[in-house]
Design a protein around this motif. Sequence first.
Motif, PDB file in Angstrom:
ATOM      1  N   ILE A  88      47.349 -72.104   5.354  1.00 39.10           N
ATOM      2  CA  ILE A  88      48.016 -71.264   6.559  1.00 39.10           C
ATOM      3  C   ILE A  88      47.168 -72.170   7.635  1.00 39.10           C
ATOM      4  O   ILE A  88      46.137 -72.292   7.835  1.00 39.10           O
ATOM      5  CB  ILE A  88      47.785 -69.939   6.861  1.00 39.10           C
ATOM      6  N   THR A  89      48.041 -72.783   8.448  1.00 41.54           N
ATOM      7  CA  THR A  89      47.722 -73.537   9.650  1.00 41.54           C
ATOM      8  C   THR A  89      47.569 -72.620  10.854  1.00 41.54           C
ATOM      9  O   THR A  89      48.691 -72.149  11.290  1.00 41.54           O
ATOM     10  CB  THR A  89      48.449 -75.023   9.785  1.00 41.54           C
ATOM     11  N   CYS A  90      46.542 -72.858  11.643  1.00 40.94           N
ATOM     12  CA  CYS A  90      46.560 -72.219  13.161  1.00 40.94           C
ATOM     13  C   CYS A  90      46.423 -73.326  14.057  1.00 40.94           C
ATOM     14  O   CYS A  90      45.561 -74.144  13.938  1.00 40.94           O
ATOM     15  CB  CYS A  90      45.348 -71.098  13.015  1.00 40.94           C
ATOM     16  N   SER A  91      47.020 -73.201  15.277  1.00 41.50           N
ATOM     17  CA  SER A  91      46.817 -74.273  16.196  1.00 41.50           C
ATOM     18  C   SER A  91      46.115 -73.553  17.442  1.00 41.50           C
ATOM     19  O   SER A  91      46.482 -72.440  17.695  1.00 41.50           O
ATOM     20  CB  SER A  91      48.169 -74.527  16.590  1.00 41.50           C
ATOM     21  N   HIS A  92      45.107 -74.237  17.957  1.00 38.86           N
ATOM     22  CA  HIS A  92      44.392 -73.579  18.814  1.00 38.86           C
ATOM     23  C   HIS A  92      43.948 -74.857  20.052  1.00 38.86           C
ATOM     24  O   HIS A  92      42.682 -75.226  19.885  1.00 38.86           O
ATOM     25  CB  HIS A  92      43.098 -73.059  18.571  1.00 38.86           C
ATOM     26  N   ASN A  93      44.843 -75.330  20.818  1.00 34.60           N
ATOM     27  CA  ASN A  93      44.622 -76.509  21.384  1.00 34.60           C
ATOM     28  C   ASN A  93      43.657 -76.493  22.269  1.00 34.60           C
ATOM     29  O   ASN A  93      43.082 -77.574  22.894  1.00 34.60           O
ATOM     30  CB  ASN A  93      46.108 -77.024  22.100  1.00 34.60           C
ATOM     31  N   ASN A  94      43.597 -75.285  22.960  1.00 33.91           N
ATOM     32  CA  ASN A  94      42.672 -75.189  24.100  1.00 33.91           C
ATOM     33  C   ASN A  94      41.243 -74.739  23.745  1.00 33.91           C
ATOM     34  O   ASN A  94      40.560 -73.936  24.498  1.00 33.91           O
ATOM     35  CB  ASN A  94      43.255 -74.318  25.348  1.00 33.91           C
ATOM     36  N   ILE A  95      40.966 -74.960  22.398  1.00 37.74           N
ATOM     37  CA  ILE A  95      39.654 -74.378  22.033  1.00 37.74           C
ATOM     38  C   ILE A  95      38.381 -75.167  22.820  1.00 37.74           C
ATOM     39  O   ILE A  95      38.624 -76.293  23.242  1.00 37.74           O
ATOM     40  CB  ILE A  95      39.145 -74.720  20.357  1.00 37.74           C
ATOM     41  N   ALA A  96      37.376 -74.300  22.906  1.00 38.51           N
ATOM     42  CA  ALA A  96      36.437 -74.776  24.020  1.00 38.51           C
ATOM     43  C   ALA A  96      35.109 -74.960  23.139  1.00 38.51           C
ATOM     44  O   ALA A  96      34.991 -74.903  21.719  1.00 38.51           O
ATOM     45  CB  ALA A  96      35.812 -73.524  24.901  1.00 38.51           C
ATOM     46  N   THR A  97      34.247 -75.857  23.642  1.00 37.43           N
ATOM     47  CA  THR A  97      33.129 -76.305  22.837  1.00 37.43           C
ATOM     48  C   THR A  97      32.318 -75.446  22.007  1.00 37.43           C
ATOM     49  O   THR A  97      31.874 -75.652  20.891  1.00 37.43           O
ATOM     50  CB  THR A  97      32.012 -77.178  23.741  1.00 37.43           C
ATOM     51  N   ASN A  98      32.172 -74.167  22.559  1.00 41.58           N
ATOM     52  CA  ASN A  98      31.316 -73.130  21.936  1.00 41.58           C
ATOM     53  C   ASN A  98      32.083 -72.316  20.942  1.00 41.58           C
ATOM     54  O   ASN A  98      31.406 -71.116  20.261  1.00 41.58           O
ATOM     55  CB  ASN A  98      30.576 -72.159  23.097  1.00 41.58           C
ATOM     56  N   ASP A  99      33.307 -72.524  20.810  1.00 46.23           N
ATOM     57  CA  ASP A  99      34.023 -71.695  20.252  1.00 46.23           C
ATOM     58  C   ASP A  99      33.992 -71.736  18.453  1.00 46.23           C
ATOM     59  O   ASP A  99      34.034 -72.933  18.346  1.00 46.23           O
ATOM     60  CB  ASP A  99      35.581 -71.818  20.521  1.00 46.23           C
ATOM     61  N   TYR A 100      34.002 -70.647  17.829  1.00 51.83           N
ATOM     62  CA  TYR A 100      34.147 -70.931  16.583  1.00 51.83           C
ATOM     63  C   TYR A 100      35.670 -70.204  16.159  1.00 51.83           C
ATOM     64  O   TYR A 100      36.401 -69.616  16.880  1.00 51.83           O
ATOM     65  CB  TYR A 100      33.107 -69.909  15.702  1.00 51.83           C
ATOM     66  N   ILE A 101      35.932 -70.625  14.872  1.00 45.18           N
ATOM     67  CA  ILE A 101      37.319 -70.013  14.351  1.00 45.18           C
ATOM     68  C   ILE A 101      37.136 -69.144  13.190  1.00 45.18           C
ATOM     69  O   ILE A 101      36.120 -69.535  12.172  1.00 45.18           O
ATOM     70  CB  ILE A 101      38.148 -71.538  13.754  1.00 45.18           C
ATOM     71  N   THR A 102      37.757 -68.003  13.234  1.00 51.26           N
ATOM     72  CA  THR A 102      37.425 -66.952  12.264  1.00 51.26           C
ATOM     73  C   THR A 102      38.518 -66.403  11.755  1.00 51.26           C
ATOM     74  O   THR A 102      39.828 -66.215  12.434  1.00 51.26           O
ATOM     75  CB  THR A 102      36.853 -65.822  13.079  1.00 51.26           C
ATOM     76  N   TRP A 103      38.804 -66.022  10.413  1.00 47.16           N
ATOM     77  CA  TRP A 103      39.871 -65.684   9.749  1.00 47.16           C
ATOM     78  C   TRP A 103      39.603 -64.308   9.300  1.00 47.16           C
ATOM     79  O   TRP A 103      38.583 -64.086   8.750  1.00 47.16           O
ATOM     80  CB  TRP A 103      40.496 -66.632   8.809  1.00 47.16           C
ATOM     81  N   TYR A 104      40.752 -63.371   9.473  1.00 49.26           N
ATOM     82  CA  TYR A 104      40.580 -62.008   9.010  1.00 49.26           C
ATOM     83  C   TYR A 104      42.020 -61.813   8.071  1.00 49.26           C
ATOM     84  O   TYR A 104      42.954 -62.380   8.245  1.00 49.26           O
ATOM     85  CB  TYR A 104      40.528 -61.014  10.132  1.00 49.26           C
ATOM     86  N   GLN A 105      41.612 -60.920   6.976  1.00 51.50           N
ATOM     87  CA  GLN A 105      42.892 -60.564   6.150  1.00 51.50           C
ATOM     88  C   GLN A 105      43.139 -58.965   6.347  1.00 51.50           C
ATOM     89  O   GLN A 105      42.176 -58.090   6.494  1.00 51.50           O
ATOM     90  CB  GLN A 105      42.316 -60.684   4.717  1.00 51.50           C
ATOM     91  N   GLN A 106      44.332 -58.580   6.312  1.00 45.80           N
ATOM     92  CA  GLN A 106      44.609 -57.246   6.525  1.00 45.80           C
ATOM     93  C   GLN A 106      45.949 -56.556   5.614  1.00 45.80           C
ATOM     94  O   GLN A 106      46.887 -57.303   5.505  1.00 45.80           O
ATOM     95  CB  GLN A 106      44.934 -56.823   7.934  1.00 45.80           C
ATOM     96  N   PHE A 107      45.304 -55.498   4.850  1.00 43.09           N
ATOM     97  CA  PHE A 107      46.243 -55.334   3.747  1.00 43.09           C
ATOM     98  C   PHE A 107      47.113 -53.781   4.543  1.00 43.09           C
ATOM     99  O   PHE A 107      46.409 -53.404   5.615  1.00 43.09           O
ATOM    100  CB  PHE A 107      45.731 -54.548   2.724  1.00 43.09           C
ATOM    101  N   PRO A 108      48.196 -53.359   4.351  1.00 42.80           N
ATOM    102  CA  PRO A 108      48.883 -52.435   4.810  1.00 42.80           C
ATOM    103  C   PRO A 108      48.065 -51.101   4.814  1.00 42.80           C
ATOM    104  O   PRO A 108      47.030 -50.728   3.938  1.00 42.80           O
ATOM    105  CB  PRO A 108      50.065 -52.213   3.956  1.00 42.80           C
ATOM    106  N   SER A 109      47.882 -50.573   6.080  1.00 46.28           N
ATOM    107  CA  SER A 109      46.957 -49.006   6.018  1.00 46.28           C
ATOM    108  C   SER A 109      45.780 -49.430   6.021  1.00 46.28           C
ATOM    109  O   SER A 109      44.968 -48.246   5.693  1.00 46.28           O
ATOM    110  CB  SER A 109      47.567 -47.841   5.005  1.00 46.28           C
TER     111      SER A 109
END
Lengths: 111, 116
Positions: A20-41
């Motif tokens: 899964i690709t995520c685009s974040h063109n305006n990411i800042a120098t101090n930014d991290y990238i985090t992924w979460y997963q969610q199941f129904p309910s």
Amino acid sequence: LAKTTQPISMDSYEGQEVNITCSHNNIATNDYITWYQQFPSQGPRFIIQGYKTKVTNEVASLFIPADRKSSTLSLPRVSLSDTAVYYCLVGDYGSWGKLQFGAGTQVVVTP
Amino acid sequence: DTGVSQDPRHKITKRGQNVTFRCDPISEHNRLYWYRQTLGQGPEFLTYFQNEAQLEKSRLLSDRFSAERPKGSFSTLEIQRTEQGDSAMYLCASSLALQKDTGELFFGEGSRLTVL
């Protein structure tokens, strides 16, 4: 806060690798990238976080190119239980917990 | 179970009534967050506490919403004069704020509100 764009949905078969690709063109120098997963309910669950290059844990890998304008979450050999919504978030230390999740990517794994 | 717990899990109310949700965070976590999630959308940040201090509120948190975290332990989110647009899942999360930590949030299973 950096805006993120990710596909609305992805389909896969059991045993395949899902990227899964995520685009974040305006990411800042101090930014991290985090992924979460969610199941129904259920509430979202932290999967992985990275700043650059590659990060791997027991669940997934996160690939971040040198320009950091995108990132790819890789789920190896998915099973039916990986069917969930996956969210990409970008932000710095000061914004932890206040990030907007967006609509995420619905991943459906079929036999 | 040592995770984040929320109560009640489901609440059905009539428009105009007040409702209150409770969140018990992981015991050693000093930060607590409230989010709202509507169908098909990701969670939206509402407010957060560090210990007992409410440090930030989203503009989504209208004056009908109030949150408290007395003594820096459990938290309550109250919605007064509920409207049908308040129907949503209300999620609570907690974290242990450490310098330069991952910021990992631990979410509860949520409290689903239906306003008739």
